[in-house]
Design an enzyme around this catalytic site. Structure first.
Site: not given
Length: 266
Positions: A36, A41, A49, A53, A84-85, A204, A210, A223
């Site tokens: 994520d 970034w 963007r 990616h 994500n669509w 994450r 989440r 973990e």
């Protein structure tokens, strides 16, 4: 722990050694990552963007090779979710093209490094050319003995559970399965990850707390390591910190620490 794969003397010289701060006997067998922060970034650097990616792909390549070198058995990454669509069409189209371009460019090298690639998700909704490349990559690397690399593409944890339930229901209707025999093992056998153990460690990035509909069943006892690092900045130091954090935990799987017995003091 899987033994690192080395192909010839040249390959041996390229293996990144495991940091001394990590116990090689206590490595997680299976690492899952929610990658994520690509967009944030790029925004922070005032870049498109798409650049985020692309930078995220570089981080993934480095992480995969480190995991392979360090003897991790399975790496599962969340590449594209069923949700994500809903992103802008231009971004979705770019991501599909990026998947295709990276697969074409990296497949030969990954095969030489003995990586075994699998794609998990509803792949029928992907562009036909990408589906063909996925099939080629899966078939080409199926006999490899290195790390198992699972790319969750058009994947949703809830959707996976629904499909598993439907498969079991169909088996019951066909008379192949007695409902009273359905247990956790039977259910897990219908999941996309049925051929290997559940993740030991979930990483994450970007600081979000989440799991975002990712491996809902499989993460039951994983973990969890959350880092504020954005995915394109995730590097060997980031992975080392995650592994040190993992090795600092006492995994109890719902039980208690056997070294602690408060009842003796009652």
């Amino acid at each position: 722990m899987k033994t690192p794969i080395a192909i010839g003397a040249e390959k041996k010289s390229l293996i990144t050694p495991l940091p001394a701060s990590i116990d090689p006997l206590r490595l997680p067998e299976h690492i899952a990552i929610i990658m994520d922060g690509n967009g944030r970034w790029a925004n922070a650097k005032k870049l498109p963007r798409a650049m985020g990616h692309s930078a995220g792909v570089d981080a993934l390549k480095q992480t995969l090779r480190l995991c392979n070198d360090w003897g991790i058995g399975v790496l599962t990454v969340y590449a594209f979710s069923t949700e994500n669509w809903s992103r802008p069409k231009e971004e979705v189209n770019f991501l599909m093209t990026l998947f295709e371009r990276v697969l074409k460019k990296e497949l030969e090298a990954l095969n030489l490094e003995e990586v075994q690639i699998s794609f998990l998700g509803d792949l029928d909704q992907l562009p036909t050319r990408l589906q063909d490349l996925i099939n080629e990559a899966t078939e080409l690397t199926s006999g490899n003995n290195g790390i198992r690399f699972n790319v969750c593409t058009n994947y949703g944890g809830r959707r996976e559970l629904v499909l598993a339930a439907q498969k079991l229901a169909q088996r019951v209707l066909q008379g192949d399965l007695d409902p009273s025999f359905i247990d956790e093992h039977t259910f897990a056998g219908e999941l996309l990850t049925s051929s290997y153990a559940d993740p030991d460690l979930l990483i994450r990035t970007s600081g979000e707390m989440r799991i975002s509909n990712f491996l809902l069943w499989q993460l039951a006892y994983a973990e969890i390591h959350v880092t504020d690092t954005l995915w394109p900045d995730f590097d060997s130091i980031s992975l080392t910190k995650a592994l040190i954090d993992y090795q600092s935990r006492r995994r109890r799987f719902g039980g208690v620490d056997p070294t602690v017995n408060d009842y003796d003091q009652v």
